[in-house]
Write a protein that holds these residues in place. Sequence first.
Motif, PDB file in Angstrom:
ATOM      1  N   ALA A 224       0.825  -1.208   0.000  1.00 55.94           N
ATOM      2  CA  ALA A 224       0.000   0.000   0.000  1.00 55.94           C
ATOM      3  C   ALA A 224       0.859   1.257   0.000  1.00 55.94           C
ATOM      4  CB  ALA A 224      -0.915  -0.007   1.218  1.00 55.94           C
ATOM      5  N   LEU A 225       2.125   1.122   0.407  1.00 54.81           N
ATOM      6  CA  LEU A 225       3.033   2.278   0.397  1.00 54.81           C
ATOM      7  C   LEU A 225       3.417   2.672  -1.023  1.00 54.81           C
ATOM      8  CD1 LEU A 225       5.350   1.467   3.440  1.00 54.81           C
ATOM      9  CD2 LEU A 225       3.295   2.895   3.360  1.00 54.81           C
ATOM     10  N   LEU A 226       3.057   1.843  -1.996  1.00 52.22           N
ATOM     11  CA  LEU A 226       3.309   2.183  -3.401  1.00 52.22           C
ATOM     12  C   LEU A 226       2.101   2.878  -4.036  1.00 52.22           C
ATOM     13  CD1 LEU A 226       5.129  -1.063  -4.605  1.00 52.22           C
ATOM     14  CD2 LEU A 226       6.150   1.179  -4.175  1.00 52.22           C
ATOM     15  N   LEU A 227       1.139   3.297  -3.211  1.00 58.32           N
ATOM     16  CA  LEU A 227      -0.073   3.933  -3.737  1.00 58.32           C
ATOM     17  C   LEU A 227       0.259   5.111  -4.641  1.00 58.32           C
ATOM     18  CD1 LEU A 227      -3.175   4.303  -3.795  1.00 58.32           C
ATOM     19  CD2 LEU A 227      -2.918   5.793  -1.807  1.00 58.32           C
ATOM     20  N   SER A 228       1.157   5.977  -4.206  1.00 56.59           N
ATOM     21  CA  SER A 228       1.476   7.162  -5.006  1.00 56.59           C
ATOM     22  C   SER A 228       2.080   6.766  -6.349  1.00 56.59           C
ATOM     23  CB  SER A 228       2.439   8.080  -4.247  1.00 56.59           C
ATOM     24  OG  SER A 228       2.719   9.238  -5.002  1.00 56.59           O
ATOM     25  N   LYS A 229       2.961   5.786  -6.338  1.00 58.82           N
ATOM     26  CA  LYS A 229       3.562   5.327  -7.594  1.00 58.82           C
ATOM     27  C   LYS A 229       2.511   4.642  -8.477  1.00 58.82           C
ATOM     28  CE  LYS A 229       7.879   4.115  -7.918  1.00 58.82           C
ATOM     29  NZ  LYS A 229       9.199   3.440  -7.863  1.00 58.82           N
ATOM     30  N   ALA A 230       1.535   4.006  -7.877  1.00 61.53           N
ATOM     31  CA  ALA A 230       0.480   3.342  -8.637  1.00 61.53           C
ATOM     32  C   ALA A 230      -0.515   4.331  -9.230  1.00 61.53           C
ATOM     33  CB  ALA A 230      -0.261   2.345  -7.748  1.00 61.53           C
ATOM     34  N   LYS A 231      -0.713   5.458  -8.555  1.00 62.70           N
ATOM     35  CA  LYS A 231      -1.781   6.381  -8.924  1.00 62.70           C
ATOM     36  C   LYS A 231      -1.318   7.618  -9.675  1.00 62.70           C
ATOM     37  CE  LYS A 231      -5.531   4.432  -7.193  1.00 62.70           C
ATOM     38  NZ  LYS A 231      -6.677   4.056  -8.053  1.00 62.70           N
ATOM     39  N   ASP A 232      -0.137   8.119  -9.384  1.00 61.44           N
ATOM     40  CA  ASP A 232       0.280   9.431  -9.890  1.00 61.44           C
ATOM     41  C   ASP A 232       1.400   9.278 -10.908  1.00 61.44           C
ATOM     42  OD1 ASP A 232       0.950  12.036 -10.341  1.00 61.44           O
ATOM     43  OD2 ASP A 232       1.651  12.464  -8.312  1.00 61.44           O
ATOM     44  N   ASN A 233       1.014   9.230 -12.184  1.00 59.49           N
ATOM     45  CA  ASN A 233       1.965   9.117 -13.288  1.00 59.49           C
ATOM     46  C   ASN A 233       1.487  10.027 -14.417  1.00 59.49           C
ATOM     47  OD1 ASN A 233       3.687   6.698 -12.330  1.00 59.49           O
ATOM     48  ND2 ASN A 233       1.602   5.916 -12.149  1.00 59.49           N
ATOM     49  N   THR A 234       2.354  10.323 -15.346  1.00 59.43           N
ATOM     50  CA  THR A 234       1.974  11.205 -16.447  1.00 59.43           C
ATOM     51  C   THR A 234       0.724  10.683 -17.154  1.00 59.43           C
ATOM     52  OG1 THR A 234       4.232  11.985 -16.814  1.00 59.43           O
ATOM     53  CG2 THR A 234       2.706  12.154 -18.669  1.00 59.43           C
ATOM     54  N   ALA A 235      -0.269  11.556 -17.315  1.00 62.24           N
ATOM     55  CA  ALA A 235      -1.519  11.269 -18.030  1.00 62.24           C
ATOM     56  C   ALA A 235      -2.365  10.194 -17.360  1.00 62.24           C
ATOM     57  CB  ALA A 235      -1.249  10.890 -19.482  1.00 62.24           C
ATOM     58  N   SER A 236      -2.139   9.934 -16.068  1.00 62.04           N
ATOM     59  CA  SER A 236      -2.875   8.855 -15.398  1.00 62.04           C
ATOM     60  C   SER A 236      -4.171   9.329 -14.760  1.00 62.04           C
ATOM     61  CB  SER A 236      -1.999   8.201 -14.327  1.00 62.04           C
ATOM     62  OG  SER A 236      -1.730   9.111 -13.270  1.00 62.04           O
ATOM     63  N   CYS A 237      -4.525  10.589 -14.950  1.00 58.16           N
ATOM     64  CA  CYS A 237      -5.742  11.138 -14.359  1.00 58.16           C
ATOM     65  C   CYS A 237      -6.520  11.865 -15.444  1.00 58.16           C
ATOM     66  CB  CYS A 237      -5.383  12.101 -13.225  1.00 58.16           C
ATOM     67  SG  CYS A 237      -6.808  12.912 -12.461  1.00 58.16           S
ATOM     68  N   ALA A 238      -7.648  11.299 -15.860  1.00 59.25           N
ATOM     69  CA  ALA A 238      -8.504  11.931 -16.870  1.00 59.25           C
ATOM     70  C   ALA A 238      -9.765  12.455 -16.205  1.00 59.25           C
ATOM     71  CB  ALA A 238      -8.862  10.941 -17.966  1.00 59.25           C
ATOM     72  N   ILE A 239     -10.160  13.680 -16.565  1.00 60.24           N
ATOM     73  CA  ILE A 239     -11.358  14.318 -16.013  1.00 60.24           C
ATOM     74  C   ILE A 239     -12.106  14.998 -17.150  1.00 60.24           C
ATOM     75  CG2 ILE A 239     -12.235  16.067 -14.418  1.00 60.24           C
ATOM     76  CD1 ILE A 239      -9.794  15.627 -12.670  1.00 60.24           C
ATOM     77  N   GLY A 240     -13.447  14.884 -17.151  1.00 63.90           N
ATOM     78  CA  GLY A 240     -14.201  15.591 -18.175  1.00 63.90           C
ATOM     79  C   GLY A 240     -15.564  14.952 -18.442  1.00 63.90           C
ATOM     80  N   PRO A 241     -16.253  15.370 -19.511  1.00 63.77           N
ATOM     81  CA  PRO A 241     -15.771  16.386 -20.438  1.00 63.77           C
ATOM     82  C   PRO A 241     -15.926  17.813 -19.920  1.00 63.77           C
ATOM     83  CG  PRO A 241     -17.926  15.620 -21.122  1.00 63.77           C
ATOM     84  CD  PRO A 241     -17.526  14.765 -19.953  1.00 63.77           C
ATOM     85  N   PHE A 242     -17.036  18.075 -19.179  1.00 66.90           N
ATOM     86  CA  PHE A 242     -17.310  19.369 -18.570  1.00 66.90           C
ATOM     87  C   PHE A 242     -17.766  19.147 -17.142  1.00 66.90           C
ATOM     88  CE2 PHE A 242     -17.923  20.117 -23.085  1.00 66.90           C
ATOM     89  CZ  PHE A 242     -17.383  21.388 -23.298  1.00 66.90           C
ATOM     90  N   ILE A 243     -17.767  20.202 -16.365  1.00 70.24           N
ATOM     91  CA  ILE A 243     -18.400  20.181 -15.046  1.00 70.24           C
ATOM     92  C   ILE A 243     -19.865  20.568 -15.233  1.00 70.24           C
ATOM     93  CG2 ILE A 243     -18.486  21.253 -12.766  1.00 70.24           C
ATOM     94  CD1 ILE A 243     -15.452  21.936 -13.229  1.00 70.24           C
ATOM     95  N   ARG A 244     -20.764  19.698 -14.781  1.00 71.53           N
ATOM     96  CA  ARG A 244     -22.170  20.085 -14.757  1.00 71.53           C
ATOM     97  C   ARG A 244     -22.471  20.694 -13.402  1.00 71.53           C
ATOM     98  NH1 ARG A 244     -27.695  17.163 -16.978  1.00 71.53           N
ATOM     99  NH2 ARG A 244     -28.980  19.038 -16.640  1.00 71.53           N
TER     100      ARG A 244
END
Length: 374
Positions: A224-244
Amino acid sequence: MSTDLISILPADAGEGTFIGRAQSPDGPCVIALRGGRLFDLTRQVATVSGAIARRQFAGGAEIGALADGLPAGWSLLSPIDLQCIKASGVTFALSAIERVIEERARGDASRAMEIRDELESTVGSGIRSVVPGSDEAMQLKQALIDKGMWSQYLEVAIGPDAEIFSKSPVLSSVGHDAPIGVRSDSSWNNPEPEVVLVCDAKGAILGATLGNDVNLRDFEGRSALLLSKAKDNTASCAIGPFIRLFDDHFTLDDVRGADVELTIEGPEGYRLEGRNEMAQISRDPADLVSQCLSEHHYPDGFVLFCGTLFAPTQDRDEPGAGFTHKMGDSVTIRSERIGTLRNTVTTSRDAPSWTCGIGEFVRNLTQRGLVDRI
């Protein structure tokens, strides 16, 4: 080619107000959708964070009809900018079991099936029937400890404190149609289709969008200490398309009852469909926001991934190996009242470099005479 905005917005988009961001030839712009028309708010408010803080969604320079799309040379960006990107995990019973599987398998997908059968028979019904933090949950915890079945993932699944973590740096998320990245050295991974709540600095929830909280099951499963390495990488977080934005036609109750549909289409003809049913969440979204705010301060606001029910278990290649991404997978996340987010999988190594950090963003706004409108 210009993005077909109508195809990625809800059928009732004309009744709602949406806010987002687009890349123009001059730099990032804040855009709003109202009554079937597009508006550029940038000269009034140069960040979505500022628009959320000041409730500044009206006005702006009219771009044109929604059906005509964005102007030539413009493209959609992630609809957030200066907000902190937070995420909650293990908020559904099924995902809790899958996290325990990863932990016990030490990230080895070949062991998952055997462990899954064992855990479902001994743990599954229990964690689906208790309210996290309740007396009944604490009794279940003690019973599982006595059986040697306790896990740090079950602690955040049924204990009083939710798992809240930082998903990605400010300005690093990608939007609709952008490549989304998994680490090149991961052999067991999957998308996580989620509702993302949009909050101001005081924790007021003003709207919702969709997100893909890409997960590396092999990395986090090893520790579980590898959470940051598992989650935070280039282009690993997509959000969209708009905020309703919330209004008389779309409220937090619509989020509570939302279905988030997932479709994965592989380059070899593979297809997987899944569903994240928010009605099955173990913790209310408002409680997750409260726990995220806690004793923290987010002066530019924050967004919060609510977690997912979806955890793919069907085999893609070898029997017993489960699901993992292949390069070129098309991942579509859709919710009827929020819209559609689509991305194509690549590696974080090969994804376009993230270059517009806070410094570059502020320099661009300064050059355009907009820095005082953040």
